[in-house]
Enzyme design. Structure first.
Site, PDB file in Angstrom:
ATOM      1  N   LYS A  99       0.856  -1.186   0.000  1.00 13.08           N
ATOM      2  CA  LYS A  99       0.000   0.000   0.000  1.00 13.08           C
ATOM      3  C   LYS A  99       0.885   1.227   0.000  1.00 13.08           C
ATOM      4  O   LYS A  99       2.015   1.177   0.485  1.00 13.08           O
ATOM      5  CB  LYS A  99      -0.887   0.017   1.252  1.00 13.08           C
ATOM      6  CG  LYS A  99      -2.158   0.795   1.064  1.00 13.08           C
ATOM      7  CD  LYS A  99      -3.174  -0.002   0.267  1.00 13.08           C
ATOM      8  CE  LYS A  99      -4.444   0.760   0.012  1.00 13.08           C
ATOM      9  NZ  LYS A  99      -5.491  -0.115  -0.535  1.00 13.08           N
TER      10      LYS A  99
HETATM   11  P1  NAD Z   1     -12.825   7.485  -2.802  1.00 12.63           P
HETATM   12  O1  NAD Z   1     -11.842   8.527  -2.460  1.00 12.63           O
HETATM   13  O2  NAD Z   1     -13.228   7.302  -4.228  1.00 12.63           O
HETATM   14  O3  NAD Z   1     -14.178   7.715  -1.958  1.00 12.63           O
HETATM   15  C1  NAD Z   1     -14.187   7.789  -0.562  1.00 12.63           C
HETATM   16  C2  NAD Z   1     -15.576   8.263  -0.139  1.00 12.63           C
HETATM   17  O4  NAD Z   1     -15.661   8.268   1.288  1.00 12.63           O
HETATM   18  C3  NAD Z   1     -15.890   9.699  -0.585  1.00 12.63           C
HETATM   19  O5  NAD Z   1     -17.270   9.781  -0.920  1.00 12.63           O
HETATM   20  C4  NAD Z   1     -15.587  10.518   0.667  1.00 12.63           C
HETATM   21  O6  NAD Z   1     -16.285  11.752   0.716  1.00 12.63           O
HETATM   22  C5  NAD Z   1     -16.078   9.558   1.741  1.00 12.63           C
HETATM   23  N1  NAD Z   1     -15.480   9.810   3.051  1.00 12.63           N
HETATM   24  C6  NAD Z   1     -14.190  10.114   3.337  1.00 12.63           C
HETATM   25  N2  NAD Z   1     -14.046  10.275   4.656  1.00 12.63           N
HETATM   26  C7  NAD Z   1     -15.263  10.059   5.212  1.00 12.63           C
HETATM   27  C8  NAD Z   1     -15.762  10.082   6.533  1.00 12.63           C
HETATM   28  N3  NAD Z   1     -14.965  10.384   7.560  1.00 12.63           N
HETATM   29  N4  NAD Z   1     -17.062   9.788   6.719  1.00 12.63           N
HETATM   30  C9  NAD Z   1     -17.856   9.480   5.682  1.00 12.63           C
HETATM   31  N5  NAD Z   1     -17.471   9.460   4.413  1.00 12.63           N
HETATM   32  C10 NAD Z   1     -16.183   9.746   4.187  1.00 12.63           C
HETATM   33  O7  NAD Z   1     -12.254   6.130  -2.185  1.00 12.63           O
HETATM   34  P2  NAD Z   1     -12.635   4.641  -2.596  1.00 12.63           P
HETATM   35  O8  NAD Z   1     -11.661   4.194  -3.616  1.00 12.63           O
HETATM   36  O9  NAD Z   1     -14.093   4.534  -2.838  1.00 12.63           O
HETATM   37  O10 NAD Z   1     -12.251   3.872  -1.251  1.00 12.63           O
HETATM   38  C11 NAD Z   1     -13.150   3.763  -0.153  1.00 12.63           C
HETATM   39  C12 NAD Z   1     -12.704   2.635   0.741  1.00 12.63           C
HETATM   40  O11 NAD Z   1     -12.682   1.406  -0.010  1.00 12.63           O
HETATM   41  C13 NAD Z   1     -11.294   2.756   1.325  1.00 12.63           C
HETATM   42  O12 NAD Z   1     -11.287   2.123   2.579  1.00 12.63           O
HETATM   43  C14 NAD Z   1     -10.440   1.964   0.345  1.00 12.63           C
HETATM   44  O13 NAD Z   1      -9.241   1.504   0.922  1.00 12.63           O
HETATM   45  C15 NAD Z   1     -11.402   0.821   0.042  1.00 12.63           C
HETATM   46  N6  NAD Z   1     -11.127   0.100  -1.198  1.00 12.63           N
HETATM   47  C16 NAD Z   1     -11.067   0.744  -2.401  1.00 12.63           C
HETATM   48  C17 NAD Z   1     -10.855   0.021  -3.562  1.00 12.63           C
HETATM   49  C18 NAD Z   1     -10.861   0.652  -4.923  1.00 12.63           C
HETATM   50  O14 NAD Z   1     -10.794  -0.092  -5.917  1.00 12.63           O
HETATM   51  N7  NAD Z   1     -10.971   1.959  -5.067  1.00 12.63           N
HETATM   52  C19 NAD Z   1     -10.662  -1.364  -3.489  1.00 12.63           C
HETATM   53  C20 NAD Z   1     -10.748  -1.995  -2.256  1.00 12.63           C
HETATM   54  C21 NAD Z   1     -10.981  -1.252  -1.118  1.00 12.63           C
END
Ligand code: NAD
Length: 428
Positions: free
Chosen positions: A117
């Protein structure tokens, strides 16, 4: 291993950080496996931790220094794979936790990867596009000693997306002197990205939710209500796919707050409104709720898809859901896990539920190395096949050992890495 407390925190208000959660989950899982103690100790440690401090020229001409990390947790199964996060919560401990979860996630879905990561301590919303490009290219060039399609392959995570991956791919390619699409995944399709990668994580969350519901005899989407925290790559695509299949999505949120309609939201309309206003918060055909309120709304399925540490000992007793499907990494603390298990709430853990992203990243890497590209149907068919297989393996482990789904998923993953480690042996 030392785990740092956040500055200013006291023992009384200590909420476990992500790395403490990752380590306690690991300790729980290995207790049920009869593994050699040397193997258990080895797999607990990150293999490499890389910290970089680097300059970025802001639009006003000033140079600002930024700090970034890249951690490789374990590379026994293959090159390390894992996203890059831009956020003001990034710490070395957070990146360590996320790297460790990547090792287990890749192993659980049987991909030939280890876990990594990366993160940069920055609020990407405060950067212009030019500044973001400068930051991404400089961070990528600092990581060059680690990166290659055969050693370490980044992908998007919170705060990054296809454009950042394009800049990383270009920076790496310019350095080596030829184009290397397979050095990152989650790229735009016109430079070697895969069909379906954007939707993959959210779609995978819903595939896992459907598997869990099916086993409870719940097969009519119209009867199932869902609440989603986070409206980014994962949350938005999970909500959109659930809506497309006929599930009732009652509430969604982002960092600003949420919108709730007990009769169900029109997700394409919320999406269009959010694209215009930069947030779903304030969408007129629903009630405004805070993120704290959203997590305790009555629903059949709660999908935390924002960030880690959202479901804690404090709010777990007040949840009004029957099932949690973890879209985010590490959204639930170990203390909350105990409460959830005692309350009989079913939990589909992160390393299974959100593995759709890394699975389609793997397809993208394979397609890039072969320079032979698949259509969307093929991507989604293979995605479902792999996730359902991992779901079944987790259920079997849970039944055989009488453990919860998180422990079972971790046991399945850890056992595979341990077996591979013993086959390879300890070097030298
Ligand atoms: P992103 O940046 O696209 O979206 C994150 C979302 O969460 C946004 O809508 C943001 O406003 C919201 N957010 C941030 N802080 C917040 C809070 N304190 N309370 C409520 N909402 C909040 O990120 P993403 O890629 O969607 O990732 C989200 C989660 O999923 C993370 O934990 C990431 O590690 C995990 N994840 C992502 C992927 C991927 O392919 N993008 C894959 C596996 C896991």
């Amino acid at each position: 291993m030392v785990v740092s407390m956040k500055h200013g925190q006291t023992a009384f208000d200590h909420v476990p950080n992500a790395y403490e959660t990752a380590l306690s989950q690991y300790d729980r899982a290995v207790k049920h496996l009869s593994l050699d103690e040397n193997v258990v100790e080895y797999m607990r440690w990150p293999r490499r931790e890389f910290t970089v401090n680097f300059p970025v020229r802001r639009d006003n001409g000033r140079i600002e220094m930024f700090t970034g990390y890249r951690v490789h947790h374990n590379t026994v199964m293959g090159p390390s794979k894992g996203g890059i996060r831009y956020s003001m919560n990034v710490t070395l401990d957070e990146v360590r936790a996320l790297a460790m979860w990547m090792t287990w996630k890749c192993s659980l879905v049987n991909l030939p990867y280890g876990g990594a990561k990366g993160g940069v301590l920055v609020d990407p919303k405060t950067l212009s596009v030019r500044e973001k490009e400068g930051l991404t290219r400089r961070y990528a060039s600092e990581l060059i000693p680690l990166l290659s399609p055969h050693s370490d392959i980044p992908a998007p995570d919170m705060g990054t997306g296809p454009q950042e991956m394009a800049w990383i791919m270009d920076t790496y390619s310019m350095t080596v002197g030829y184009s290397v699409p397979a050095v990152v995944t989650g790229k735009p399709i016109n430079i070697g990205g895969s069909q379906g990668r954007n939707e993959a994580t959210g779609r995978g969350v819903i595939i896992c939710m459907i598997e869990a519901l099916k086993r409870k005899g719940l097969t009519n989407p119209g009867d199932i209500s869902i609440v989603v925290q986070g409206f980014g790559n994962v949350g938005l695509h999970a909500a959109a796919y659930a809506y497309e299949l006929g599930y009732k999505v009652l509430a969604v949120s982002d960092v600003e707050g949420g919108v709730y309609n007990p009769n169900g939201l029109d997700i394409p309309a919320v999406r269009a409104w959010a694209a215009e206003h930069n947030t779903p918060y304030g969408y007129p055909k629903g009630e405004r709720v805070s993120n704290a309120e959203l997590l305790t709304l009555p629903c059949d399925v709660l999908i935390p898809a924002a960030m880690e540490g959202q479901i804690t000992e404090h709010n777990a007793p007040h949840l009004r859901t029957k099932m949690i499907v973890e879209g985010a990494n590490g959204p639930t603390t170990t203390g909350a896990d105990d409460i959830i298990n005692d309350r009989g709430i079913q939990l589909v853990p992160d390393i299974l539920a959100n593995a759709g992203g890394v699975t389609v990243s793997y397809f993208e890497w394979v397609q890039g190395l072969q320079a032979f590209f698949w259509d969307t149907d093929e991507v989604f068919r293979q995605l479902e096949r792999i996730l359902v297989k991992a779901y079944d393996a987790t259920v079997h482990m849970a039944e055989d050992h009488g453990v919860d789904m998180r422990t079972a998923a971790q046991m399945t993953a850890i056992k595979r890495v341990a077996d591979a480690l013993l086959t390879r042996g300890f070097y030298p």
